[in-house]
Design an enzyme around this catalytic site. Structure first.
Site, PDB file in Angstrom:
ATOM      1  N   CYS A  80       2.917  -3.325   4.003  1.00 30.28           N
ATOM      2  CA  CYS A  80       2.157  -2.125   4.371  1.00 30.28           C
ATOM      3  C   CYS A  80       2.907  -1.479   5.528  1.00 30.28           C
ATOM      4  O   CYS A  80       4.086  -1.774   5.753  1.00 30.28           O
ATOM      5  CB  CYS A  80       0.690  -2.432   4.671  1.00 30.28           C
ATOM      6  SG  CYS A  80       0.359  -3.414   6.154  1.00 30.28           S
ATOM      7  N   GLY A  81       2.265  -0.606   6.247  1.00 27.52           N
ATOM      8  CA  GLY A  81       2.982   0.097   7.319  1.00 27.52           C
ATOM      9  C   GLY A  81       3.474  -0.860   8.395  1.00 27.52           C
ATOM     10  O   GLY A  81       4.644  -0.845   8.789  1.00 27.52           O
ATOM     11  N   THR A  82       2.566  -1.695   8.875  1.00 27.83           N
ATOM     12  CA  THR A  82       2.923  -2.672   9.902  1.00 27.83           C
ATOM     13  C   THR A  82       3.053  -4.087   9.354  1.00 27.83           C
ATOM     14  O   THR A  82       3.611  -4.957  10.029  1.00 27.83           O
ATOM     15  CB  THR A  82       1.821  -2.727  10.977  1.00 27.83           C
ATOM     16  OG1 THR A  82       0.587  -3.072  10.315  1.00 27.83           O
ATOM     17  CG2 THR A  82       1.672  -1.394  11.701  1.00 27.83           C
ATOM     18  N   HIS A 132       3.675 -31.249  10.011  1.00 26.49           N
ATOM     19  CA  HIS A 132       3.227 -29.897   9.639  1.00 26.49           C
ATOM     20  C   HIS A 132       2.215 -29.934   8.496  1.00 26.49           C
ATOM     21  O   HIS A 132       1.371 -29.049   8.378  1.00 26.49           O
ATOM     22  CB  HIS A 132       4.428 -29.030   9.262  1.00 26.49           C
ATOM     23  CG  HIS A 132       5.446 -28.967  10.334  1.00 26.49           C
ATOM     24  ND1 HIS A 132       5.193 -28.404  11.569  1.00 26.49           N
ATOM     25  CD2 HIS A 132       6.718 -29.449  10.387  1.00 26.49           C
ATOM     26  CE1 HIS A 132       6.263 -28.519  12.326  1.00 26.49           C
ATOM     27  NE2 HIS A 132       7.199 -29.152  11.644  1.00 26.49           N
ATOM     28  N   ASP A 149       0.880  -1.166   0.000  1.00 25.00           N
ATOM     29  CA  ASP A 149       0.000   0.000   0.000  1.00 25.00           C
ATOM     30  C   ASP A 149       0.922   1.221   0.000  1.00 25.00           C
ATOM     31  O   ASP A 149       2.143   1.099  -0.201  1.00 25.00           O
ATOM     32  CB  ASP A 149      -1.012  -0.029   1.159  1.00 25.00           C
ATOM     33  CG  ASP A 149      -0.395   0.228   2.528  1.00 25.00           C
ATOM     34  OD1 ASP A 149       0.862   0.309   2.628  1.00 25.00           O
ATOM     35  OD2 ASP A 149      -1.152   0.342   3.516  1.00 25.00           O
ATOM     36  N   HIS A 192       7.478 -24.633   8.553  1.00 26.95           N
ATOM     37  CA  HIS A 192       6.364 -25.218   9.307  1.00 26.95           C
ATOM     38  C   HIS A 192       4.994 -24.858   8.743  1.00 26.95           C
ATOM     39  O   HIS A 192       4.049 -25.627   8.909  1.00 26.95           O
ATOM     40  CB  HIS A 192       6.422 -24.750  10.774  1.00 26.95           C
ATOM     41  CG  HIS A 192       7.480 -25.465  11.565  1.00 26.95           C
ATOM     42  ND1 HIS A 192       7.534 -25.445  12.940  1.00 26.95           N
ATOM     43  CD2 HIS A 192       8.535 -26.224  11.160  1.00 26.95           C
ATOM     44  CE1 HIS A 192       8.577 -26.156  13.358  1.00 26.95           C
ATOM     45  NE2 HIS A 192       9.214 -26.634  12.290  1.00 26.95           N
TER      46      HIS A 192
HETATM   47  C1  RB5 Z   1      -1.671   2.917   6.595  1.00 29.35           C
HETATM   48  O1  RB5 Z   1      -1.590   4.102   7.323  1.00 29.35           O
HETATM   49  C2  RB5 Z   1      -1.573   1.738   7.550  1.00 29.35           C
HETATM   50  O2  RB5 Z   1      -2.708   1.657   8.348  1.00 29.35           O
HETATM   51  C3  RB5 Z   1      -1.368   0.445   6.783  1.00 29.35           C
HETATM   52  O3  RB5 Z   1      -0.265   0.544   5.962  1.00 29.35           O
HETATM   53  C4  RB5 Z   1      -1.132  -0.785   7.622  1.00 29.35           C
HETATM   54  O4  RB5 Z   1      -0.131  -0.587   8.561  1.00 29.35           O
HETATM   55  C5  RB5 Z   1      -2.332  -1.420   8.196  1.00 29.35           C
HETATM   56  O5  RB5 Z   1      -2.280  -2.501   8.800  1.00 29.35           O
END
Ligand code: RB5
Length: 151
Positions: A65-67, A133, A8, A98
């Site tokens: 993505c961010g996280t 597994h 993203d 696994h």
């Molecule tokens: C975007 O700001 C953020 O929410 C997205 O990249 C992600 O981390 C969501 O899980």
């Protein structure tokens, strides 16, 4: 190995780096977008990557993505996808060994470039161990419909 990659906006800045590293290892990687860091919804890109992986037997995906949380959760809604949110080489290796993971996911705001290289190395070099597994992965694919009495 053949990879599909999607992010993203919060994972976009890492995409070029990851593509270059995968190619330097001699693998193939296909970019499913986005093409800029304009705000997008991660489920749309998780879906693109998941379907590409499922349609191209033996291929793998990378989602950022961010996280890494939202994009991996979204991908895992698609049957046949096992997207592993990884944070280091150990989790990346175990996701293959696994869990027979077919998508490596991580967060741009969480891991640095050295860790990302080590995760990609580990993911590429590990193999699914099968055996005990395999039955567990089969239960996942069965929708975990094994009741609540499991211990
Ligand atoms: C975007 O700001 C953020 O929410 C997205 O990249 C992600 O981390 C969501 O899980």
């Amino acid at each position: 190995m053949k990879f599909y990659i999607a992010t993203d906006h919060a994972g976009f800045a890492l995409k070029a780096f990851v593509k270059e590293y995968i190619i330097s290892l001699g693998h193939e990687i296909i970019d499913l977008g986005p093409d800029s860091d304009a705000r997008v919804d991660y489920p749309d890109f998780a879906k693109k990557c998941a379907h590409s992986v499922l349609d191209d037997k033996g291929s793998y995906g990378i989602l950022i993505c961010g996280t890494g949380i939202g994009i991996s959760v979204a991908a895992n809604k698609i049957h046949g996808i096992r997207a592993a949110l990884c944070h280091d080489a150990y989790t990346a290796a175990m996701s293959r060994a696994h869990n027979d993971a077919n998508i490596l996911a991580f967060g741009e705001r969480v891991v640095g470039r050295g860790v990302i290289e080590s995760m990609i190395d580990a993911f590429c070099n590990a193999e699914f161990e099968g055996g005990r597994h395999a039955g567990r992965v089969a239960k996942i694919e069965d929708g975990c419909s094994f009741g609540s009495d499991i211990d």
